[in-house]
Design an enzyme around this catalytic site. Structure first.
Site, short mmCIF file in Angstrom:
data_model
loop_
_atom_site.label_atom_id
_atom_site.label_comp_id
_atom_site.label_asym_id
_atom_site.label_seq_id
_atom_site.Cartn_x
_atom_site.Cartn_y
_atom_site.Cartn_z
N ALA A 106 0.80 -1.22 0.00
CA ALA A 106 0.00 0.00 0.00
C ALA A 106 0.83 1.27 0.00
O ALA A 106 0.35 2.33 -0.40
CB ALA A 106 -0.94 0.00 1.21
N ILE A 108 3.04 2.38 -1.94
CA ILE A 108 3.28 3.06 -3.22
C ILE A 108 2.08 3.90 -3.64
O ILE A 108 2.19 4.67 -4.60
CB ILE A 108 3.66 2.08 -4.35
CG1 ILE A 108 2.47 1.26 -4.83
CG2 ILE A 108 4.81 1.19 -3.96
CD1 ILE A 108 2.71 0.61 -6.18
N ILE A 190 -5.19 -3.33 -4.26
CA ILE A 190 -6.44 -3.59 -4.96
C ILE A 190 -6.97 -2.33 -5.64
O ILE A 190 -8.10 -2.31 -6.12
CB ILE A 190 -7.50 -4.15 -3.99
CG1 ILE A 190 -7.76 -3.17 -2.83
CG2 ILE A 190 -7.07 -5.52 -3.45
CD1 ILE A 190 -8.87 -3.60 -1.89
N ASP A 191 -6.15 -1.29 -5.69
CA ASP A 191 -6.63 0.01 -6.19
C ASP A 191 -6.59 0.14 -7.71
O ASP A 191 -7.07 1.13 -8.26
CB ASP A 191 -5.82 1.16 -5.56
CG ASP A 191 -4.31 0.99 -5.70
OD1 ASP A 191 -3.86 0.54 -6.78
OD2 ASP A 191 -3.59 1.29 -4.73
N HIS A 208 -3.61 -10.06 -4.15
CA HIS A 208 -4.77 -9.95 -3.27
C HIS A 208 -6.03 -9.55 -4.03
O HIS A 208 -6.98 -9.02 -3.46
CB HIS A 208 -4.48 -8.96 -2.14
CG HIS A 208 -3.43 -9.44 -1.19
ND1 HIS A 208 -2.90 -8.68 -0.17
CD2 HIS A 208 -2.80 -10.65 -1.09
CE1 HIS A 208 -2.00 -9.38 0.49
NE2 HIS A 208 -1.92 -10.57 -0.05
N CYS A 216 -20.74 -12.74 -8.73
CA CYS A 216 -21.84 -13.05 -7.81
C CYS A 216 -21.42 -14.20 -6.92
O CYS A 216 -20.89 -15.21 -7.39
CB CYS A 216 -23.10 -13.42 -8.60
SG CYS A 216 -24.44 -14.06 -7.58
N CYS A 240 -26.90 -9.45 -7.93
CA CYS A 240 -26.85 -10.14 -9.21
C CYS A 240 -28.17 -10.00 -9.96
O CYS A 240 -29.25 -10.14 -9.37
CB CYS A 240 -26.53 -11.61 -8.98
SG CYS A 240 -26.43 -12.60 -10.48
#
Length: 425
Positions: A106, A108, A190-191, A208, A216, A240
């Protein structure tokens, strides 16, 4: 119930024990009673004691060697001209790094405005206290999400990709890829800022997971990031369209396995690595953290972080065990710690490589492109403005379209001059 019925081997054990009581010991000539015979548990305990004694003996020998100077380790190969960022830069300039692996956390992305997880007072875990959850990590636990997904999506709205620009660190890694020096890029983030920076998908391993897609939890139907974003920003829990199940972004929660791609490429990549760069991570989450030990012994390792981490335990190092960093060891021959922010470290390394101007130009160009795209999106979403009332009904109905020279009226799009329609229509 008889003993044999309770334990099919019971009768055999009794017979063996009885026979042992009657038969003399062939080696000593003495009889040994059943009570004196060693049980399997006693044998295991004795073996464990012997193993512990062997470990203690080995430790004492190492301590003795360390204090007397005896038993010196084989001389380490010289990999870098110097154990510093300058040494790493020279190693790259000499063409010795052709299969670089970069690992990031995280750290960076903090300069983009995205907080890291563990910083006291400002990290994500600290700020999650406002969501009324059992504990900060609960928001990323699959079991809790299944019961109560709302807190995660409230948090996701604040952190959703598309609100932030890639950092100098992202663009430095992109440059490594453009220069054909990057074997693989492993990230815990996850960005999706790597994707925004233009990183090719085939060189990335999002260990990750990612917001880039979602599935779904019921029927596994796939959804795009754009669809999920519309739902999240409408303050909805994405459901969904097929089975009404909850649609979860493809990020890895606690309790979930890492992506298959992670396990398929790691064994192939790390034996080839000739320079490992790790940035912006505390190296505490496994199995990601232990990847640093999977590169060859002759591979230099660079950590760019605000503080040192991932070092070998001194006791394990003394025993010749463990492959963590050895920054402060007198035997260190390949591990470099550059204690600074990730952006400062990347810019410093780019400067030493003669790439700084190229990097800064790339950042400026790409940020300008992102700003233009955002502005274009805003203009498309902007509602038509009412033209000042010119005293008649047509004037009241007429709308001004954002495109230049286009009057949007009830009768359709007409250019002020000429008969061609505007590009929007």
């Amino acid at each position: 119930m008889s003993e044999r019925e309770d334990n099919p081997q019971g009768g055999k054990e009794i017979e063996t024990a009885a026979k042992a009581e009657k038969e003399p010991d062939n080696t000593s000539g003495e009889q040994t009673s059943g009570a004196e015979r060693k049980s399997p548990k006693t044998t295991q305990d004795n073996q464990q004691t012997e193993d512990e004694m062997e470990l203690i003996t080995k430790l004492m020998e190492k301590v003795s060697d360390f204090t007397t100077g005896a038993g010196k380790e084989t001389e380490k190969p010289k990999i870098l001209d110097e154990i510093s960022l300058e040494g790493i830069a020279q190693y790259i300039k000499e063409g010795k790094a052709k299969n670089i692996i970069v690992m990031t956390g995280a750290g960076i992305s903090t300069s983009a405005g995205i907080p890291d997880f563990r910083s006291p007072g400002s990290g994500i875990y600290h700020n999650l206290q406002k969501y009324d959850i059992p504990h900060p990590q609960a928001i990323f636990e699959l079991g809790y999400f299944m019961q109560n997904p709302e807190p995660f999506f409230v948090f996701a709205k604040e952190m959703y990709p598309g609100k932030f620009k890639p950092t100098p660190s992202h663009y430095f890694i992109k440059m490594l890829s453009d220069k054909q020096l990057l074997l693989r890029y492993y990230t815990q983030n996850i960005d999706t800022l790597e994707r925004v920076a233009g990183m090719p998908g085939d060189v990335m391993v999002e260990a990750h997971g990612t917001f880039h897609t979602g599935h779904c939890l019921g029927c596994r139907k796939e959804y795009t990031q754009e669809w999920m974003k519309d739902e999240v920003f409408a303050d909805k829990v994405p459901s969904c369209t097929e089975c009404d199940g909850v649609v979860k972004p493809d990020i890895i929660f606690f309790g979930e396995a890492l992506p298959e791609r992670f396990f398929s490429v790691v064994p192939k990549d790390f034996p080839k690595c000739d320079l490992l760069i790790i940035m912006g991570t505390s190296l505490v989450v496994e199995p990601f953290a232990s990847l640093r030990s999977r590169v060859p012994d002759e591979c230099p390792r660079l950590l760019i972080n605000k503080e040192k981490c991932g070092q070998t335990d001194p006791l394990l190092a003394l025993l010749g065990m463990g492959k963590g960093f050895e920054f402060d060891s007198p035997h260190n021959y390949r591990d470099v710690a550059y204690e600074a922010s990730c952006d400062d470290g990347c810019i410093a390394l780019a400067d030493l490589l003669g790439w700084k101007d190229e990097l800064m130009d790339l950042i400026k160009k790409e940020h300008a492109k992102i700003d233009a795209e955002l502005e274009n999106t805003k203009s498309k979403d902007q509602p038509h403005q009412t033209k000042p009332d010119d005293g008649n009904e047509e004037g009241k109905k007429r709308r001004i379209h954002p495109k230049r020279n286009c009057n949007k009226t009830d009768t359709g799009c007409q250019m002020e001059k000429g008969s061609k329609k505007c590009s929007t229509h």
